[in-house]
Design a protein around this motif. Structure first.
Motif, short mmCIF file in Angstrom:
data_model
loop_
_atom_site.label_atom_id
_atom_site.label_comp_id
_atom_site.label_asym_id
_atom_site.label_seq_id
_atom_site.Cartn_x
_atom_site.Cartn_y
_atom_site.Cartn_z
N ASP A 1 0.85 -1.18 0.00
CA ASP A 1 0.00 0.00 0.00
C ASP A 1 0.89 1.24 0.00
O ASP A 1 1.14 1.84 1.04
N GLY B 1 0.25 3.84 -2.06
CA GLY B 1 -0.51 4.99 -2.51
C GLY B 1 -0.32 5.35 -3.96
O GLY B 1 -0.78 6.41 -4.40
N SER B 2 0.36 4.50 -4.75
CA SER B 2 0.60 4.81 -6.16
C SER B 2 -0.57 4.33 -7.01
O SER B 2 -1.33 3.44 -6.64
N THR B 3 -0.67 4.93 -8.19
CA THR B 3 -1.71 4.53 -9.13
C THR B 3 -1.24 3.36 -9.97
O THR B 3 -0.05 3.00 -9.96
N LYS B 4 -2.15 2.75 -10.74
CA LYS B 4 -1.79 1.64 -11.61
C LYS B 4 -0.79 2.09 -12.68
O LYS B 4 0.13 1.36 -13.04
N ALA B 5 -0.97 3.29 -13.19
CA ALA B 5 -0.06 3.82 -14.20
C ALA B 5 1.34 3.99 -13.62
O ALA B 5 2.35 3.69 -14.27
N GLU B 6 1.42 4.47 -12.40
CA GLU B 6 2.73 4.65 -11.76
C GLU B 6 3.38 3.30 -11.48
O GLU B 6 4.61 3.16 -11.61
N ASP B 7 2.57 2.32 -11.07
CA ASP B 7 3.11 0.98 -10.83
C ASP B 7 3.67 0.37 -12.12
O ASP B 7 4.72 -0.27 -12.12
N GLU C 1 4.79 2.03 -14.71
CA GLU C 1 6.02 2.76 -15.04
C GLU C 1 7.19 2.27 -14.20
O GLU C 1 8.31 2.11 -14.69
#
Length: 255
Positions: A88, A90-96, A98
């Protein structure tokens, strides 16, 4: 009781330490000191053997093995940290997505696929020149740093998605260096034969090897003196991610 005047014996003479006697006593004392020192040093072993001495090569190998143990433990701790951080963060799916891409490019994650393994080795101990070639010099019969670098560079040029040298994954800060006839890679020491495995399109990897001028020059020594060269194909190979430190070390000015 008789006195000295009535005694038939003359006066008792005190010993006179002449220089010759002093020198003789000194020589025997020095010989005894040397004997005791030699005994304590040898402890009953032959002083002319290297068995009681810590060879430099042994020390290097010991440090190399220690570095391997530390690298393994560091990799295990890093996996635990990454697992905890990924629960957890707090990152978004797009950040994950990347981040995963950056990890693949950095070489910290495993990579699988078709692969080639290139093996380089020194010439045989009794190697002589084949017909048409001059007699070899000692440097002509061993693998050099430039030979290993030529293979690694060619495989990157051929589109390799990951490269492993011996049992270590290469990353952007990896330096392939040779000292004498040994390879030093990320704090570990290796001796020939050297194995370099690359994951990628096999045809493109082979073409990159064939097109490399440095490898073409190496092939001349293979023909002349019998240096080792072998390329093996693998239908599927998995290269583990780099588990060592990824910190960039650089020189700092002295203030």
């Amino acid at each position: 009781m008789s006195n000295s005047a009535d005694s038939s014996e003359g006066p008792v003479r005190r010993p006179i330490w002449r220089p010759v006697r002093l020198l003789t006593a000194g020589v025997f004392a020095l010989a005894g000191l040397i004997f005791v020192t030699s005994f304590n040093t040898a402890k009953g072993t032959n002083l002319r053997t290297d068995d009681s001495l810590l060879k430099l090569s042994d020390l290097i190998q010991e440090r190399s093995d220690k570095n391997a143990e530390l690298e393994e433990s560091t990799g295990a701790v890093r996996e635990n940290v990454d697992s905890l951080a990924g629960r957890d963060d707090g990152s978004t799916k797009a950040e994950d997505a990347e981040l995963r891409g950056l990890e693949d490019a950095a070489g910290t994650k495993k990579v699988s696929g078709q692969a080639l393994t290139v093996t380089l080795d020194d010439a045989p101990p009794d190697a002589t020149a084949n017909p048409g070639f001059p007699e070899p010099q000692p440097n002509d019969l061993v693998i050099h740093q430039q030979d290993l670098q030529a293979v690694v560079n060619a495989l990157w040029q051929g589109g390799a998605s990951g490269i492993r040298v011996m049992d270590q994954r290469l990353i952007s800060t990896s330096a392939v260096r040779c000292v004498g006839n040994t390879l030093i890679l990320q704090g570990r020491v290796y001796s020939p034969p050297y194995k370099i495995t690359a994951v990628g399109d096999q045809d493109k990897l082979r073409k990159a090897l064939d097109d490399s001028p440095a490898i073409q020059n190496y092939q001349l020594y293979v023909q002349a003196y019998g240096l080792g060269w072998q390329v093996d194909e693998h239908a599927k190979t998995t290269l583990p991610g780099h588990t060592g430190t990824v910190d960039l070390h650089y020189a700092k000015p002295v203030k």
